[in-house]
Design a protein around this motif. Structure first.
Motif, PDB file in Angstrom:
ATOM      1  N   CYS A   1       0.882  -1.137   0.000  1.00 29.47           N
ATOM      2  CA  CYS A   1       0.000   0.000   0.000  1.00 29.47           C
ATOM      3  C   CYS A   1       0.923   1.189   0.000  1.00 29.47           C
ATOM      4  O   CYS A   1       1.711   1.348   0.909  1.00 29.47           O
ATOM      5  CB  CYS A   1      -0.879   0.012   1.245  1.00 29.47           C
ATOM      6  SG  CYS A   1      -1.918  -1.448   1.370  1.00 29.47           S
TER       7      CYS A   1
ATOM      8  N   GLN B   1       1.919 -12.573  -3.340  1.00 29.42           N
ATOM      9  CA  GLN B   1       1.284 -12.575  -2.016  1.00 29.42           C
ATOM     10  C   GLN B   1       2.341 -12.495  -0.928  1.00 29.42           C
ATOM     11  O   GLN B   1       3.425 -13.062  -1.053  1.00 29.42           O
ATOM     12  CB  GLN B   1       0.456 -13.850  -1.836  1.00 29.42           C
ATOM     13  CG  GLN B   1      -0.344 -13.921  -0.547  1.00 29.42           C
ATOM     14  CD  GLN B   1      -1.367 -15.049  -0.570  1.00 29.42           C
ATOM     15  OE1 GLN B   1      -2.210 -15.107  -1.450  1.00 29.42           O
ATOM     16  NE2 GLN B   1      -1.271 -15.943   0.400  1.00 29.42           N
TER      17      GLN B   1
ATOM     18  N   GLU C   1       2.643 -12.844   3.398  1.00 28.47           N
ATOM     19  CA  GLU C   1       1.985 -13.245   4.636  1.00 28.47           C
ATOM     20  C   GLU C   1       2.944 -13.044   5.810  1.00 28.47           C
ATOM     21  O   GLU C   1       4.155 -13.155   5.654  1.00 28.47           O
ATOM     22  CB  GLU C   1       1.572 -14.718   4.580  1.00 28.47           C
ATOM     23  CG  GLU C   1       0.647 -15.051   3.426  1.00 28.47           C
ATOM     24  CD  GLU C   1       0.433 -16.535   3.252  1.00 28.47           C
ATOM     25  OE1 GLU C   1      -0.585 -16.928   2.689  1.00 28.47           O
ATOM     26  OE2 GLU C   1       1.329 -17.309   3.705  1.00 28.47           O
TER      27      GLU C   1
ATOM     28  N   GLN D   1      -1.115 -14.547   8.494  1.00 22.94           N
ATOM     29  CA  GLN D   1      -2.047 -13.484   8.132  1.00 22.94           C
ATOM     30  C   GLN D   1      -1.598 -12.873   6.815  1.00 22.94           C
ATOM     31  O   GLN D   1      -0.442 -12.471   6.660  1.00 22.94           O
ATOM     32  CB  GLN D   1      -2.084 -12.414   9.224  1.00 22.94           C
ATOM     33  CG  GLN D   1      -3.003 -11.239   8.913  1.00 22.94           C
ATOM     34  CD  GLN D   1      -3.077 -10.265  10.067  1.00 22.94           C
ATOM     35  OE1 GLN D   1      -3.049 -10.654  11.230  1.00 22.94           O
ATOM     36  NE2 GLN D   1      -3.166  -8.989   9.759  1.00 22.94           N
ATOM     37  N   THR D   2      -2.512 -12.797   5.846  1.00 22.36           N
ATOM     38  CA  THR D   2      -2.184 -12.261   4.525  1.00 22.36           C
ATOM     39  C   THR D   2      -2.301 -10.744   4.518  1.00 22.36           C
ATOM     40  O   THR D   2      -3.280 -10.188   4.992  1.00 22.36           O
ATOM     41  CB  THR D   2      -3.127 -12.849   3.459  1.00 22.36           C
ATOM     42  OG1 THR D   2      -2.994 -14.276   3.459  1.00 22.36           O
ATOM     43  CG2 THR D   2      -2.795 -12.314   2.075  1.00 22.36           C
TER      44      THR D   2
ATOM     45  N   ALA E   1      -2.845  -7.190   2.650  1.00 24.34           N
ATOM     46  CA  ALA E   1      -3.609  -6.726   1.496  1.00 24.34           C
ATOM     47  C   ALA E   1      -2.717  -5.872   0.597  1.00 24.34           C
ATOM     48  O   ALA E   1      -2.187  -4.853   1.013  1.00 24.34           O
ATOM     49  CB  ALA E   1      -4.819  -5.912   1.942  1.00 24.34           C
TER      50      ALA E   1
ATOM     51  N   SER F   1      -1.801  -5.296  -4.020  1.00 26.09           N
ATOM     52  CA  SER F   1      -2.056  -5.698  -5.398  1.00 26.09           C
ATOM     53  C   SER F   1      -0.830  -6.414  -5.946  1.00 26.09           C
ATOM     54  O   SER F   1       0.274  -5.858  -5.930  1.00 26.09           O
ATOM     55  CB  SER F   1      -2.364  -4.481  -6.271  1.00 26.09           C
ATOM     56  OG  SER F   1      -3.519  -3.814  -5.815  1.00 26.09           O
TER      57      SER F   1
ATOM     58  N   THR G   1       0.724  -0.709   7.059  1.00 28.85           N
ATOM     59  CA  THR G   1      -0.553  -1.293   7.441  1.00 28.85           C
ATOM     60  C   THR G   1      -0.738  -1.284   8.945  1.00 28.85           C
ATOM     61  O   THR G   1       0.234  -1.292   9.702  1.00 28.85           O
ATOM     62  CB  THR G   1      -0.647  -2.742   6.912  1.00 28.85           C
ATOM     63  OG1 THR G   1      -1.961  -3.264   7.150  1.00 28.85           O
ATOM     64  CG2 THR G   1       0.368  -3.645   7.580  1.00 28.85           C
TER      65      THR G   1
END
Length: 282
Positions: free
Chosen positions: A20, A55, A57, A70-71, A73, A75, A95
């Motif tokens: 992000c 991805q 985690e 825990q993933t 968030a 793109s 995050t």
């Protein structure tokens, strides 16, 4: 501050490559912590090193607990790490997290990683286990604390991390020329810089935004001045900020209007709170 170096751990360099690019607002009432991951790079003898990150985690419990993952968030994206060299760093993850310890991080890569050599040719880049079980990094003494920001800075050494296959021959299109075997210097630290000040008149109750430029876009944290006109922003990374004030209340009839005010070139230093003094809104 914790500093340690990791050699030959597949995927260590890749931890932060999904993101992000803009932080969430700083809510003075929140009990959460923040996790920030930044990427910087030591140049290598390539034109591009692109990593296909699908991805990311994090593991919050003991190593053998399968329910601890825990993933994050973000793109999925292909990132050229050579965009972040010579002192530049990219904010790739920012995050909110519940306070507590981070034990491990796992990264899943897609099939589209590649390098571009100085010959201008593109070659597939493979990471052992990166596209199946994922590549992992264990974290030591990484604790997220309430209303504080923890930063992981990944210093990726391209020259040492991209390895040419010993059996590769020019013209052999069926074998990948390069493997990724990361060499990373990881710097982990709590971020304790901050900004404070007051606004006049206090009844304007402005929203206060602190904006720091980064390679991937602006990094913004915000709060509101209280009834006395005071405001404070904590857990800010060191850097130069533009601070913007947006009144949320209109001035009474017959009185000067409350104006938006922008203060540029505000310096934040880690472990210190910068006092802006009084900012006048009319």
């Amino acid at each position: 501050m914790i500093k340690y170096t990791l050699f030959g751990l597949a995927g260590t360099a890749l931890l932060s490559l999904g993101s992000c690019s803009k932080s969430s607002s700083d809510d003075a009432g929140t009990d959460s912590a923040k996790l920030e991951v930044r990427l910087t790079d030591a140049p290598g003898n390539f034109s591009a090193v692109a990593l296909d990150v699908r991805q990311i985690e994090v593991h919050l419990k003991e190593e053998n607990d399968p329910n601890g993952w825990q993933t994050l968030a973000f793109s999925p994206q292909v990132v050229n790490v050579l965009d972040y060299v010579n002192g530049k760093s990219a904010l790739l993850v920012n995050t909110d997290f519940a306070p507590g310890d981070l034990k491990e991080i796992r990264l899943l890569l897609g099939p589209n990683s590649y390098v571009v050599g100085t010959d201008g040719q593109q070659y597939d880049l493979k990471t052992p286990s990166g596209q199946t079980s994922g590549v992992k990094l264990k974290l030591d003494k990484v604790t997220l604390r309430q209303r504080e920001t923890f930063q992981l800075l990944l210093d990726f050494d391209v020259a040492k991390s991209i390895v040419e296959r010993g059996n590769w021959r020019a013209g052999n299109d069926k074998k990948e020329r390069y493997l990724l075997k990361p060499v990373i210097r990881l710097v982990a630290q709590d971020l304790k810089g901050g900004l404070r000040g007051t606004v006049n008149p206090a009844v304007a109750r402005p929203q206060v935004l602190a904006i720091r430029s980064s390679v991937v876009g602006p990094d913004t944290v915000s709060t509101f001045a209280d009834a006395s006109g005071a405001f404070q922003l904590g857990a800010l990374p060191a850097g130069t900020y533009q601070v913007q004030f947006f009144p949320t209340v209109a001035a009474p009839a017959g009185q000067p209007a409350y104006n938006k005010v922008v203060r540029a070139g505000v310096t934040v230093t880690n472990d210190q709170v910068t006092d802006l003094g009084v900012t006048k809104l009319n």
